[in-house]
Design an enzyme around this catalytic site. Structure first.
Site, short mmCIF file in Angstrom:
data_model
loop_
_atom_site.label_atom_id
_atom_site.label_comp_id
_atom_site.label_asym_id
_atom_site.label_seq_id
_atom_site.Cartn_x
_atom_site.Cartn_y
_atom_site.Cartn_z
N ASP A 1 0.88 -1.15 0.00
CA ASP A 1 0.00 0.00 0.00
C ASP A 1 0.93 1.22 0.00
O ASP A 1 2.10 1.12 0.38
CB ASP A 1 -0.93 0.01 1.22
CG ASP A 1 -2.10 0.99 1.01
OD1 ASP A 1 -2.01 1.83 0.08
OD2 ASP A 1 -3.09 0.93 1.77
C1 BGC Z 1 -4.82 3.52 0.12
C2 BGC Z 1 -4.95 2.55 -1.05
C3 BGC Z 1 -4.73 3.29 -2.34
C4 BGC Z 1 -3.36 3.94 -2.30
C5 BGC Z 1 -3.02 4.71 -3.56
C6 BGC Z 1 -3.52 4.30 0.06
O1 BGC Z 1 -3.52 5.32 1.01
O2 BGC Z 1 -4.86 2.81 1.33
O3 BGC Z 1 -6.20 1.94 -1.02
O4 BGC Z 1 -4.86 2.41 -3.41
O5 BGC Z 1 -3.32 4.85 -1.22
O6 BGC Z 1 -3.78 5.87 -3.65
#
Ligand code: BGC
Length: 867
Positions: A240
């Site tokens: 993530d």
């Molecule tokens: C979120 C993800 C997301 C990623 C990219 C993170 O903060 O938890 O779900 O895909 O950011 O934006």
């Protein structure tokens, strides 16, 4: 994504040769992104970088350099968010939405869409519940499979997220979720398992949090043993965004790609570890190889913003998808209560009350926020339907959504105005819900209530006009003190950009309210089994409720939800006939090959077993790689039930089959969804719903035997329209070679829970976990994993937090959309120090972070000598 046939050639591949020839520095650069959204390219191999973009309910292709600028993206269709899409209970429709998102990704040059998000809704206040699908793993798994197949069928990859047990926003980057083994396997990992084993997503995203003591992005058990060895995952593991704590540990665990990248934060540490031999270079090459494979399989051209490959202009695609978004929104709209008030005759004089009717809220805040191609407002759409038929819509705002109106008596004046409009109309429709600032990624709700003025408005309008329908706009459950007053209650969820049109369709009956709740609505938050322990301590949350999530708790404890899982009404007069089973005897051994598996693996005892797959120590259970994936494999039995529609209008129903396990199969929560069918029935006709219950639905996790077991005995088969009040109860006799161990008396509180004062107690929790509850990490001494807020208790940390807030405020994009300000504030306070380096685009080095940590610890020691 098309699967490549395995290479049988003994000669090493072109990519492997190329990787071996790379210097350490270039190799480590391959395993982190080139920037916020792209992998590195490999021009020597003729491979373009792959672009990734959020998901899950539409495409957020960012066109700004700042990660914090959540508003800056290309226009795309905003489909209903996870909770609304799940309420359709319709895998075919979800696959169609997936295909549409895939087509938009192709047109935008995006190779991987970051979704679906399948974490379970452990508590209704969790901030990202609007993005997540369900509290039930079978339903979440089926819909995830459909979505992935839809997107990947268009040649675009997906990223199944957030692996795993990311069920809250509070301290999501540092919190350690402590979950017992059976609950973890049967519930929290199950939808991931279904999606990985049945759909092979191109990538999977490791979660921010720790799981049972280890960061998910560094957990060899999760990322290698379970994901690859047991489930056979062939794709790439991406972090993530900013989830990486210790990159060397991550690579060792099987964490392939770090995102975002581009500033080489961890490159030096990786090179050093390869140099001193603590990280075998082959491990890094393996991760880089998977990045290359992703690029090789990427069919999406990087040239952005084009017509689709088959020549359809993007604008046409957006038109088509807007229509699909409208269909999906109606299909996910749940009619919670109706005394016959709905549907409205189009010739009705309607009082439409609530600012949401003109300023629609149709998605939640955070990384999933799509820049919609359009937005339908309910007021316009309802007028379009009602006025040509001689009806009339009169509008009153009832409350204000943006800013605060502190003028003396203003709130009362607005309600009085709404009441006057409602009095003059035949029917009042009051649209209330959660404003942006109440519900977003990045923070959990602190309570489940609607804003006070929304509740006051409902009460006042219902008193003024008994023919009042309430429409709820929220991505997750809210409490409804006024539940008995309105003639109808419609849960519209966050229905995407076409929600206004879909709602108008539902209100006048041009569309069926097709939704059924994919989550329980409690009367109050305290009625939820996890409530006492949600969201836990900053560095630890213990899942003390064990398997009691959502309806599993209400049904086992005999507690009454406000609206139960699976509930939702149709406009048609539908009735279910007597269900029939194709068999009442199930031989689990024959069905699952338990005996065969025993014979085949007899050699295990001699140590002849040569794969890394954990083998069950007993033939009475199936190993985790042998058991069929959830929702697939041999069918234990089939339920057929006739659905009769006595009305002239067509209707839809979701026929649900629940199993009630014998006591030996479970420490609690005997009732679980085992199959469902979304059925459309024409007016004055009947249809047979057919539901196959797979043998996997009978399996439970036996931690002592490290495998999946089936309990012998009488299993209840409940058929109905929600987990509450099943309409019929049948039975099947299951025989299995597995013998239940003596029940552990310490687990009694789980077996027979007392809902009035629910706390299983330490002994029971430890028996469930199979170990003592670990001591949470102390706040001091500070480390890279301490949060800015924790550091801000010192003279070093206070100015630091202030500075970071000021810097981010400058880049976060204009316009406070409510939730964004709260999200950014929470995210910064809870940011681990290590992320200053990762997220600052190279401005803060890891050495500086370590320096800050050392200083803060010194300050701390001087101030509090004992601590
Ligand atoms: C979120 C993800 C997301 C990623 C990219 C993170 O903060 O938890 O779900 O895909 O950011 O934006």
């Amino acid at each position: 994504m098309a699967k490549q046939p395995a290479q049988l050639s003994p000669v090493i591949s072109r990519e492997e040769r190329a990787l071996r020839a790379l210097s350490d520095e270039v190799l480590v650069a391959m395993v982190s992104g080139a920037d916020d959204w792209h992998t590195e390219a490999a021009p020597d191999l003729g491979l373009d970088a792959v672009m990734m973009a959020d998901g899950p309910h539409g495409l957020r292709k960012v066109n700004s350099a700042s990660l914090a600028d959540l508003q800056a993206s290309e226009p795309a269709t905003c489909f209903p968010t996870g909770s609304a899409l799940a309420a359709t209970w319709d895998p075919e429709l979800v696959a169609e939405v997936g295909r549409a998102i895939g087509r938009e990704a192709v047109a935008e040059g995006v190779g991987v869409v970051l979704g679906p998000a399948v974490n379970l809704k452990r508590h209704p206040a969790a901030g990202r519940n609007f993005e997540y699908l369900s509290e039930d793993p079978l339903l979440a798994g089926e819909l995830a499979v459909a979505w992935i197949d839809g997107v990947q069928g268009e040649g675009v990859g997906t990223s199944l997220k957030h692996f795993a047990v990311n069920n809250q926003e509070a301290n999501r980057m540092v919190v350690d979720a402590i979950v017992d083994p059976a609950t973890l396997r049967e519930l929290y990992l199950s939808a991931f398992e279904a999606a990985v084993r049945r759909s092979q997503p191109a990538t999977i995203m490791s979660a921010y949090n720790r799981l049972n003591g280890v960061y998910c992005s560094e957990d060899p058990w999760l990322l290698t043993d379970v994901l690859r060895t047991e489930w056979g995952f062939e794709g790439l593991v991406v972090t993530d965004w900013g989830a990486n704590a210790d990159r060397v540990a991550g690579i060792r665990a099987g964490q392939d790609l770090e995102m975002p990248g581009g500033h080489g934060t961890h490159d030096a540490a990786l090179c050093l570890a390869m140099d001193d031999g603590s990280l075998p270079r082959a491990k890094v090459e393996r991760c880089a190889q998977r990045v290359l494979t992703l690029m090789e399989r990427n069919h999406v051209q990087r040239s952005a913003r084009e017509d689709t490959p088959d020549g359809v202009p993007l604008a046409t695609l957006h038109d088509e998808h807007h229509r699909l978004a409208r269909t999906a929104a109606a299909a996910g709209t749940v009619l919670l209560a109706n005394d016959g008030l709905l549907p409205l005759k189009p010739s009705t004089h309607v009082a439409l009350i609530g600012e949401f009717a003109v300023r629609p809220r149709f998605q939640g805040g955070g990384s999933s926020q799509v820049k919609a191609t359009r937005r339908d407002a309910l007021l316009d759409e309802l007028r379009l339907q009602v006025e040509p038929a001689g009806g009339r819509v009169q509008y009153a705002p009832g409350y204000v959504l943006s800013g605060r109106d502190d003028r003396e008596g203003e709130a009362v004046r607005r309600i009085d105005e709404a009441v006057a409009v409602a009095r003059r109309a035949e029917v009042a429709v009051v649209v209330v819900g959660l404003p942006d600032a109440a519900e977003s990624e990045g923070f959990d709700r602190v309570h489940l209530h609607l804003p006070e003025e929304h509740n006051d408005l409902v009460n006042a309008v219902c008193a003024a006009n008994p023919r009042t329908a309430v429409v709820l706009v929220a991505g997750s459950p809210v409490t409804m003190g006024w539940v008995d007053q309105p003639g109808a209650i419609v849960c519209a969820y966050l229905g995407g950009q076409a929600a206004g049109g879909a709602l108008a369709d539902v209100l006048v009956g041009a569309a069926e309210p097709g939704g059924r709740l994919a989550e329980s609505f409690p009367v109050r938050a305290a009625d939820v089994a996890s409530d006492h322990w949600f969201p836990g301590e900053p560095h630890q949350v213990v899942y003390r409720e064990g398997p009691y999530i959502g309806y599993r708790w209400f049904d086992a404890a005999g507690a009454q939800p406000l609206f139960g899982f699976g509930h939702g009404l149709s406009y048609a007069k539908l009735s279910l006939g007597e269900p029939e089973l194709n068999t009442t005897r199930v031989d689990a051994a024959a069905l699952l090959g338990l005996a065969t598996s025993h014979n085949a693996s007899d050699s295990d005892a001699d140590g002849a077993h040569d794969t890394a797959v954990p083998t069950p120590v007993s033939h009475t259970v199936l190993g985790p790689a042998e058991v069929p994936a959830p929702g697939s494999g041999p069918v234990a039995f089939r339920v057929t039930v006739r659905l009769d529609n006595a009305s002239k209008r067509a209707g839809t129903e979701v026929v649900q089959v629940y199993l009630e396990a014998p006591e030996s199969a479970t420490v609690g929560a005997p009732r679980r969804l085992a199959g469902f069918a979304k059925v459309a029935v024409e007016g004055k006709s009947t249809v047979d719903a057919v539901i196959d219950v797979h043998a996997r639905a009978l399996c439970h996790w036996d931690e002592a035997l490290s495998g999946w077991a089936v309990a012998s005995g009488t299993w209840g088969v409940l058929v109905g329209r929600s987990s509450r009040n099943p309409l019929a109860r049948l039975e099947v006799e299951v025989s299995s070679p597995w013998r239940a161990p003596q029940p552990d008396p310490a687990l009694e509180p789980y077996r027979h829970p007392r809902p009035d004062d629910w706390d299983p107690g330490e002994e029971a929790v430890e028996a469930l976990l199979g170990r003592p509850v670990p001591t949470p990490l102390p706040v001091r001494p500070f480390s890279r994993n301490s949060t800015l807020e924790e550091l801000a208790t010192t003279a070093v940390g206070r100015p630091l937090l202030k500075l970071v807030r000021a810097v981010v405020a400058r880049t976060a994009g204009g316009g406070d959309e409510g939730g964004l300000a709260v999200m950014v504030d929470r995210a910064l306070g809870e940011l681990p120090l290590r992320n200053l380096a990762v997220m600052s685009q190279g401005r803060v080095s890891m050495r500086t972070v370590d320096g800050l940590v050392a200083m803060a610890n010194r300050v701390g020691r001087r101030k509090t000598p004992s601590g």
